[in-house]
Design an enzyme around this catalytic site. Structure first.
Site, PDB file in Angstrom:
ATOM      1  N   HIS A  89      -0.198   4.431   0.349  1.00 36.12           N
ATOM      2  CA  HIS A  89      -0.789   5.580   1.019  1.00 36.12           C
ATOM      3  C   HIS A  89      -1.215   5.157   2.424  1.00 36.12           C
ATOM      4  CE1 HIS A  89      -4.092   3.345  -0.822  1.00 36.12           C
ATOM      5  NE2 HIS A  89      -4.867   3.843   0.137  1.00 36.12           N
ATOM      6  N   LYS A 139       0.858  -1.191   0.000  1.00 39.23           N
ATOM      7  CA  LYS A 139       0.000   0.000   0.000  1.00 39.23           C
ATOM      8  C   LYS A 139       0.890   1.236   0.000  1.00 39.23           C
ATOM      9  CE  LYS A 139      -3.862   1.982   2.615  1.00 39.23           C
ATOM     10  NZ  LYS A 139      -4.636   1.896   3.861  1.00 39.23           N
TER      11      LYS A 139
END
Length: 217
Positions: A105, A103
């Site tokens: 963010h 991921k």
């Protein structure tokens, strides 16, 4: 055979996870039985399943601070196991799992849940081992997060089959990584359960035994 092992085999059969018939494994072997943990579908089933994993950890005195579930099937298993350890034994452990894709963010990273730290005792929770591919993929992910101590790996069933060579996948995991694998039951337990009538499948018993003689260790 311990009562909880018999109960687990009956539970797998009742849930449609353990099936007898004519199947082909990923490796191309014709097998008279098949285990598909994707057949667990309900909250009640998952709660019971977590209890069997927790019992296996307690029976084998596996030291654990965090349970880790490899994506994807290991995720609900690790959560259910952590809940069962708390509810059934008063043992409060952490849990975490990996993402298939990092991921970029928010909190980022590939591990969700407990942030691993050096020296932490981690037990991996998985469904079955066929070729040991999943653990080979996930170990570098765990070790990249922290230098944890992996105290064991708990699986539903040990098929006790030769891998690519003369060792079983369970033996290969121990040889290659020093990780002991603890199955809730083995194929020999399932054969015994058919013999004593714990589960149906007597018509496949000869095929089960012949399969063991060909591919078993």
């Amino acid at each position: 055979m311990a009562d909880y092992k018999k109960e687990f085999i009956r539970f797998m059969a009742d849930c449609g996870v353990l099936k007898f018939g004519d199947f082909v494994t990923k490796s191309g072997r014709n097998t008279p039985y098949f285990i598909n943990t994707g057949e667990y579908k309900t909250g009640e089933q998952l709660a019971k399943l977590g209890g069997f994993y927790a019992q296996c950890i307690k029976e084998n005195n596996i030291p654990v601070e965090t349970v880790f579930g490899p994506a994807y099937k290991g995720i609900p298993l690790s959560v259910a196991c952590a809940i069962a350890l708390s509810n059934n034994y008063g043992v409060n452990v952490n849990y975490c799992f990996d993402r298939k894709e990092a991921k970029d963010h928010g909190e980022g990273g590939v591990i969700v849940g407990k942030k691993l730290v050096d020296g932490e005792k981690v037990c991996i929770i998985e469904d079955v081992i066929t070729a040991g591919t999943a653990i080979r993929q996930v170990l570098p992910v765990i070790k990249a997060a922290a230098n944890v101590e992996i105290t064991g790996m708990v699986i539903s069933v040990d098929r006790m089959e030769k891998g690519q060579h003369e060792l079983s996948a369970v033996q290969e995991v121990y040889n290659d990584f020093g990780i002991k694998v603890y199955p809730i039951v083995t194929i020999m337990d399932i054969i015994e359960a058919i013999k004593d009538g714990t589960v149906a499948g007597a018509e496949y018993l000869d095929k089960m035994i012949a399969y063991r003689e060909t591919y078993g260790i």
